[in-house]
Design an enzyme around this catalytic site. Structure first.
Site, mmCIF file in Angstrom:
data_model
loop_
_atom_site.group_PDB
_atom_site.id
_atom_site.type_symbol
_atom_site.label_atom_id
_atom_site.label_comp_id
_atom_site.label_asym_id
_atom_site.label_seq_id
_atom_site.Cartn_x
_atom_site.Cartn_y
_atom_site.Cartn_z
ATOM 1 N N LYS A 49 0.821 -1.190 0.000
ATOM 2 C CA LYS A 49 0.000 0.000 0.000
ATOM 3 C C LYS A 49 0.870 1.261 0.000
ATOM 4 C CE LYS A 49 -2.726 -2.403 3.375
ATOM 5 N NZ LYS A 49 -3.172 -2.346 4.786
ATOM 6 N N GLY A 50 2.126 1.104 0.377
ATOM 7 C CA GLY A 50 2.974 2.255 0.706
ATOM 8 C C GLY A 50 3.162 3.293 -0.378
ATOM 9 N N ASP A 105 7.540 2.532 -2.585
ATOM 10 C CA ASP A 105 7.720 3.592 -1.591
ATOM 11 C C ASP A 105 9.174 3.676 -1.133
ATOM 12 O OD1 ASP A 105 7.562 1.155 -0.246
ATOM 13 O OD2 ASP A 105 6.164 1.829 1.283
ATOM 14 N N ASP A 108 14.719 -0.990 0.817
ATOM 15 C CA ASP A 108 15.575 -1.165 1.993
ATOM 16 C C ASP A 108 16.585 -2.267 1.676
ATOM 17 O OD1 ASP A 108 16.629 -1.103 4.506
ATOM 18 O OD2 ASP A 108 14.938 -2.058 5.495
ATOM 19 N N PHE A 157 13.741 4.692 10.722
ATOM 20 C CA PHE A 157 12.530 4.151 10.119
ATOM 21 C C PHE A 157 11.670 5.327 9.659
ATOM 22 C CE2 PHE A 157 8.519 1.909 9.775
ATOM 23 C CZ PHE A 157 8.943 0.722 9.202
ATOM 24 N N ASP A 164 4.161 3.369 6.396
ATOM 25 C CA ASP A 164 3.539 3.093 7.695
ATOM 26 C C ASP A 164 4.493 2.429 8.672
ATOM 27 O OD1 ASP A 164 3.655 0.522 6.316
ATOM 28 O OD2 ASP A 164 2.394 -0.211 7.945
ATOM 29 N N ARG A 170 0.476 6.406 7.833
ATOM 30 C CA ARG A 170 0.433 6.476 6.366
ATOM 31 C C ARG A 170 -0.174 7.774 5.865
ATOM 32 N NH1 ARG A 170 1.461 1.573 3.913
ATOM 33 N NH2 ARG A 170 0.563 -0.242 4.921
HETATM 34 P P1 IMP Z 1 12.928 -4.394 1.328
HETATM 35 O O1 IMP Z 1 12.286 -5.628 0.745
HETATM 36 O O2 IMP Z 1 13.820 -4.694 2.487
HETATM 37 O O3 IMP Z 1 13.605 -3.513 0.311
HETATM 38 O O4 IMP Z 1 11.769 -3.566 1.993
HETATM 39 C C1 IMP Z 1 10.875 -2.879 1.238
HETATM 40 C C2 IMP Z 1 9.542 -2.681 1.936
HETATM 41 O O5 IMP Z 1 9.657 -2.682 3.360
HETATM 42 C C3 IMP Z 1 9.004 -1.339 1.557
HETATM 43 O O6 IMP Z 1 8.193 -1.410 0.407
HETATM 44 C C4 IMP Z 1 8.247 -0.936 2.801
HETATM 45 O O7 IMP Z 1 6.929 -1.413 2.750
HETATM 46 C C5 IMP Z 1 8.968 -1.610 3.932
HETATM 47 N N1 IMP Z 1 9.940 -0.697 4.577
HETATM 48 C C6 IMP Z 1 11.292 -0.781 4.564
HETATM 49 N N2 IMP Z 1 11.859 0.219 5.257
HETATM 50 C C7 IMP Z 1 10.833 0.971 5.707
HETATM 51 C C8 IMP Z 1 10.767 2.204 6.486
HETATM 52 O O8 IMP Z 1 11.765 2.813 6.893
HETATM 53 N N3 IMP Z 1 9.515 2.673 6.733
HETATM 54 C C9 IMP Z 1 8.373 2.062 6.306
HETATM 55 N N4 IMP Z 1 8.392 0.934 5.565
HETATM 56 C C10 IMP Z 1 9.607 0.391 5.277
HETATM 57 MG MG MG Z 2 5.830 -1.345 0.953
#
Ligand code: IMP
Ligand code: MG
Length: 180
Positions: A49-50, A105, A108, A157, A164, A170
């Site tokens: 949803k982000g 969004d 990470d 974060f 969120d 959000r």
């Molecule tokens: P990844 O798979 O580790 O790259 O994480 C990506 C997903 O984790 C993003 O689409 C977000 O939904 C969530 N996420 C990672 N870091 C954050 C943050 O700092 N705030 C909020 N959501 C996060």
């Molecule tokens: Mg996300």
């Protein structure tokens, strides 16, 4: 700086990127995308949803035709990366023979975007690019990276403007760091 501009009543939030700065950057990215995809069959896939505020703001500014689709991938619970990426929904369009941009969004670890890019490629897209609002700086090189990046962040974060923490925050207009 601790702010309560969004009536959160919370001292846990420090402002990181004000809405006006977000929109300025959104317009720059939209211009780039409009130039790059002029005359190409394009499907833009938003990650729920982000990415929903970012997606809406960026799409409004595009000056080229395109189709819209959505994917819901869940990969996070709280502030720790979950073990697995969960594919919940979409896309519903036929994307074979199309250029695809995935709009996310935040990148990470890159696990979510790696999974999503692979899935879209398997559905026969001509090429798949990634547009992310935020990317976290890392020392390691990611094997799947973004092609369009709004902002780089270091630690912390991030919440607001669609992002969120356990579904809270959000709705906030600006982007904040959540202090725990
Ligand atoms: P990844 O798979 O580790 O790259 O994480 C990506 C997903 O984790 C993003 O689409 C977000 O939904 C969530 N996420 C990672 N870091 C954050 C943050 O700092 N705030 C909020 N959501 C996060
Ligand atoms: Mg996300």
């Amino acid at each position: 700086m601790i702010v309560n501009d969004n009536n959160t009543g919370s001292d846990k939030l420090s402002i990181l990127i004000p809405y006006d700065d977000i929109i300025k950057r959104v317009k720059e990215l939209s211009r780039e995308i409009s130039d790059d995809y002029d005359g190409k069959p394009l499907v833009i896939v938003g990650l729920l949803k982000g990415a929903f505020f970012f997606l809406a703001d960026i799409l409004r500014e595009l000056t080229i035709p395109f189709h819209i689709d959505f994917i819901n991938i869940s990969s996070y619970s709280g502030t720790t990366p979950a073990e697995k990426v969960k594919h919940l929904y979409g896309p519903t369009n036929d994307i074979s023979g199309k250029h695809v941009i995935i709009v996310d969004d935040i990148i990470d670890t890159g696990a979510t975007i790696r999974y999503t890019v692979e899935m879209i490629k398997q559905k026969g897209a001509i090429d798949v690019k990634v547009c992310t609002l935020i990317k976290r700086e890392t020392k390691e090189k990611r094997d799947v990276d973004s092609d369009y990046t709004g902002f780089m962040v270091k630690d912390g974060f991030i919440v607001g403007y669609g992002l969120d923490h356990n579904e809270d925050y959000r709705n906030l207009k600006d982007i904040f760091i959540l202090n725990e």
